[in-house]
Design an enzyme around this catalytic site. Sequence first.
Site, PDB file in Angstrom:
ATOM      1  N   ASN A 216       0.842  -1.200   0.000  1.00 49.26           N
ATOM      2  CA  ASN A 216       0.000   0.000   0.000  1.00 49.26           C
ATOM      3  C   ASN A 216       0.880   1.254   0.000  1.00 49.26           C
ATOM      4  O   ASN A 216       2.093   1.174   0.171  1.00 49.26           O
ATOM      5  CB  ASN A 216      -0.897  -0.024   1.247  1.00 49.26           C
ATOM      6  N   CYS A 219       3.676   5.777  -3.710  1.00 51.96           N
ATOM      7  CA  CYS A 219       3.532   7.194  -4.068  1.00 51.96           C
ATOM      8  C   CYS A 219       4.845   7.767  -4.590  1.00 51.96           C
ATOM      9  O   CYS A 219       5.902   7.557  -4.002  1.00 51.96           O
ATOM     10  CB  CYS A 219       3.085   7.980  -2.825  1.00 51.96           C
ATOM     11  N   THR A 252      -4.292  -3.357  -4.163  1.00 56.47           N
ATOM     12  CA  THR A 252      -5.462  -2.880  -4.906  1.00 56.47           C
ATOM     13  C   THR A 252      -5.061  -1.641  -5.698  1.00 56.47           C
ATOM     14  O   THR A 252      -4.099  -0.956  -5.356  1.00 56.47           O
ATOM     15  CB  THR A 252      -6.624  -2.476  -3.968  1.00 56.47           C
ATOM     16  N   LEU A 511      -6.902  -0.604   3.266  1.00 60.24           N
ATOM     17  CA  LEU A 511      -6.986   0.795   3.692  1.00 60.24           C
ATOM     18  C   LEU A 511      -6.595   1.739   2.566  1.00 60.24           C
ATOM     19  O   LEU A 511      -5.792   1.393   1.730  1.00 60.24           O
ATOM     20  CB  LEU A 511      -6.044   1.006   4.887  1.00 60.24           C
TER      21      LEU A 511
HETATM   22  C1  LIG Z   1       0.930   5.408  -9.125  1.00 57.82           C
HETATM   23  C2  LIG Z   1       2.240   6.107  -9.402  1.00 57.82           C
HETATM   24  C3  LIG Z   1       3.271   5.694  -8.368  1.00 57.82           C
HETATM   25  C4  LIG Z   1       2.694   5.706 -10.797  1.00 57.82           C
HETATM   26  O1  LIG Z   1       3.814   6.450 -11.151  1.00 57.82           O
HETATM   27  P1  LIG Z   1       4.149   6.871 -12.663  1.00 57.82           P
HETATM   28  O2  LIG Z   1       5.279   7.824 -12.588  1.00 57.82           O
HETATM   29  O3  LIG Z   1       2.895   7.307 -13.317  1.00 57.82           O
HETATM   30  O4  LIG Z   1       4.558   5.506 -13.383  1.00 57.82           O
HETATM   31  P2  LIG Z   1       6.033   4.978 -13.705  1.00 57.82           P
HETATM   32  O5  LIG Z   1       6.568   5.621 -14.941  1.00 57.82           O
HETATM   33  O6  LIG Z   1       6.886   5.129 -12.504  1.00 57.82           O
HETATM   34  O7  LIG Z   1       5.781   3.416 -13.955  1.00 57.82           O
HETATM   35  C5  LIG Z   1       4.897   2.936 -14.909  1.00 57.82           C
HETATM   36  C6  LIG Z   1       4.612   1.484 -14.614  1.00 57.82           C
HETATM   37  O8  LIG Z   1       4.024   1.365 -13.312  1.00 57.82           O
HETATM   38  C7  LIG Z   1       2.759   0.704 -13.411  1.00 57.82           C
HETATM   39  N1  LIG Z   1       1.832   1.281 -12.422  1.00 57.82           N
HETATM   40  C8  LIG Z   1       1.290   2.517 -12.425  1.00 57.82           C
HETATM   41  N2  LIG Z   1       0.481   2.665 -11.370  1.00 57.82           N
HETATM   42  C9  LIG Z   1       0.530   1.506 -10.689  1.00 57.82           C
HETATM   43  C10 LIG Z   1      -0.094   1.050  -9.514  1.00 57.82           C
HETATM   44  N3  LIG Z   1      -0.956   1.811  -8.816  1.00 57.82           N
HETATM   45  N4  LIG Z   1       0.167  -0.189  -9.076  1.00 57.82           N
HETATM   46  C11 LIG Z   1       1.023  -0.978  -9.774  1.00 57.82           C
HETATM   47  N5  LIG Z   1       1.634  -0.609 -10.910  1.00 57.82           N
HETATM   48  C12 LIG Z   1       1.383   0.622 -11.353  1.00 57.82           C
HETATM   49  C13 LIG Z   1       2.319   0.973 -14.826  1.00 57.82           C
HETATM   50  O9  LIG Z   1       1.347   0.027 -15.243  1.00 57.82           O
HETATM   51  C14 LIG Z   1       3.617   0.876 -15.587  1.00 57.82           C
HETATM   52  O10 LIG Z   1       4.000  -0.465 -15.777  1.00 57.82           O
HETATM   53  P3  LIG Z   1       3.697  -1.219 -17.186  1.00 57.82           P
HETATM   54  O11 LIG Z   1       4.661  -0.700 -18.161  1.00 57.82           O
HETATM   55  O12 LIG Z   1       3.859  -2.673 -16.910  1.00 57.82           O
HETATM   56  O13 LIG Z   1       2.279  -0.880 -17.541  1.00 57.82           O
HETATM   57  C15 LIG Z   1       2.092   7.662  -9.354  1.00 57.82           C
HETATM   58  O14 LIG Z   1       1.214   8.048 -10.387  1.00 57.82           O
HETATM   59  C16 LIG Z   1       1.543   8.166  -8.042  1.00 57.82           C
HETATM   60  O15 LIG Z   1       2.272   8.332  -7.076  1.00 57.82           O
HETATM   61  N6  LIG Z   1       0.209   8.443  -8.020  1.00 57.82           N
HETATM   62  C17 LIG Z   1      -0.482   8.916  -6.849  1.00 57.82           C
HETATM   63  C18 LIG Z   1      -0.613   7.812  -5.838  1.00 57.82           C
HETATM   64  C19 LIG Z   1      -1.240   6.546  -6.380  1.00 57.82           C
HETATM   65  O16 LIG Z   1      -2.118   6.552  -7.239  1.00 57.82           O
HETATM   66  N7  LIG Z   1      -0.764   5.419  -5.845  1.00 57.82           N
HETATM   67  C20 LIG Z   1      -1.230   4.098  -6.242  1.00 57.82           C
HETATM   68  C21 LIG Z   1      -2.327   3.698  -5.340  1.00 57.82           C
HETATM   69  S1  LIG Z   1      -3.011   2.172  -5.887  1.00 57.82           S
END
Ligand SMILES: CC(C)(COP(=O)(O)OP(=O)(O)OC[C@H]1O[C@@H](n2cnc3c(N)ncnc32)[C@H](O)[C@@H]1OP(=O)(O)O)[C@@H](O)C(=O)NCCC(=O)NCCS
Length: 511
Positions: A216, A219, A252, A511
């Site tokens: 979980n 971020c 999730t 959560l």
């Molecule tokens: C989710 C988060 C960490 C993704 O970061 P990003 O900079 O957009 O993505 P990155 O370039 O680092 O990485 C991309 C890869 O991560 C995967 N990915 C993105 N979000 C993901 C998630 N929530 N869980 C698992 N994998 C995830 C993508 O599918 C991609 O992999 P793929 O090529 O196999 O499809 C970022 O958008 C974030 O911090 N968001 C706010 C918090 C959040 O949504 N957290 C997740 C809660 S479920």
Amino acid sequence: MPPKKEKQPERPSASSSTSKSEKDGKGLSPDAIQLLLNNNPALAGEMQGMDQNSIAELLKKLKVGDLMTGMATGGKNQKDMASYKFWSTQPVTRFDEPDAALPDGPIRENDLSRVKTSPGELIDGFEWVTMDLTDEHEMNEVYDLLTGHYVEDQEAMFRFNYSASFLDWALKSPGWLKEWHVGVRVSSSRKLVAFISGIPVTLKVRDNIIKCSEINFLCIHKKLRSKRLTPVLIKEITRRCNLKEVWNAIYTAGIILPKPVATCRYYHRSLNWLKLHETGFSPLPHNMTKARMISRYHLPTETKTVGLRELTAADLDQTHKLLTRYLNRFEMAPVMDRDEIEHWFLYKPAQGKERVVWCYVVEDPETKKITDMFSFYALDSSVIGNKKHETIHAAYLFYYASTVAFEDESDESKDVPSGSESDAVKKKLKERLNALAHDALILAKRYNFDVCNGLTLMDNVLFLEQQKFGAGDGNLHYYLFNWRTSMIRGGVDETNRIDEKNGSGIGVVML
Ligand SMILES: CC(C)(COP(=O)(O)OP(=O)(O)OC[C@H]1O[C@@H](n2cnc3c(N)ncnc32)[C@H](O)[C@@H]1OP(=O)(O)O)[C@@H](O)C(=O)NCCC(=O)NCCS
């Protein structure tokens, strides 16, 4: 769980225009295929480069229900979903793998001697850290990162605001390990710019009990997005779990990844409708006035269930037994020991800490036995750029249980799978859960929450609509890492509407 808005009054959607034969998974017309792909960028990405025949073949293998429930994927995630470059290398079930083709079990055999003893490389200028969450300063650093950069809704109107007390509760559950609180810092400034965490859980998945980590709070700072840091973080937390010989995980996400084991839908029950409306969370339906909406959600001030009171330390053994038996009804559920029951449900006031969890039990006035329990937890969302309101106080439905579910089976050692009850018991359970949920709403209102949120998991489908929960605009997908099992019902049907008949096999609240 990302914060979600209440959905605008239902409008015809791609799913509602699907014909019966399409729902049966037979004979998807080219138009229907196109519609599905248009609405499901994740799937479209998976299929890039495939010829029409292979696409049609693959779609035949997929249940249309899987596709429909995946339709919540929105524009925001399209870029990530273009192809699963990372996830296709991981031990997770694939979209093109027929459901239930293989028996339940690990996808990859594991060997401690092959687990790397040092972390993978980070981009220049950044370094790995293990966060010490017993240190207030470090806890606040995680809090600040999440407050500014964690999950937002699609229009960036709301962002989760987990309090430091909440993080303390969520990340330091029994058996927690410091090494599973992983951070990334800028080497020069020491600023924390990314975080991912795990806590140890024991999970029942159908007939198996597996030692898992619950992942979980992934971020990444907004300035470091789209740099493929997520796969690096996931590989690092995996490595740290593997070093402790934990090879499976549950997580999730609101986005589609290969491949959800279940999909549940968010529901929201207004407690302070006017405030929710003013923040943009709740729309005013066309044929309603504000006054009518306020009175629609009005609640009495007093609870009705006889014997209802707060959980005390003396109730823990009974509550443990009751909840364990109740959770056993579901195909996927945590197996909690007594310490976990105490940690997750018993409120212990402490100086400087905000209250996070509320748990109530029902004590039979005659037998003095605990017959029921329910709980909810507090999780605020920041309202971004609203002049009048800064925060929405949300109560989230947590675990509950009722002995009514066992009335067909007097032998306490026997399981009563959800859905196996007689019609009479099912009816009684529905009545009981409605009464308990109603009291939970009254209590949540008393504690000044603006909204009560829940998903279509456990037996929630028996009371969500009756208790005036409205459908949200998002789904939550459940995933298992390195564990194969076929799809589990998520409480919604192919059209993403509540499926009271089949219910849900999900007994895990994340959560
Ligand atoms: C989710 C988060 C960490 C993704 O970061 P990003 O900079 O957009 O993505 P990155 O370039 O680092 O990485 C991309 C890869 O991560 C995967 N990915 C993105 N979000 C993901 C998630 N929530 N869980 C698992 N994998 C995830 C993508 O599918 C991609 O992999 P793929 O090529 O196999 O499809 C970022 O958008 C974030 O911090 N968001 C706010 C918090 C959040 O949504 N957290 C997740 C809660 S479920």
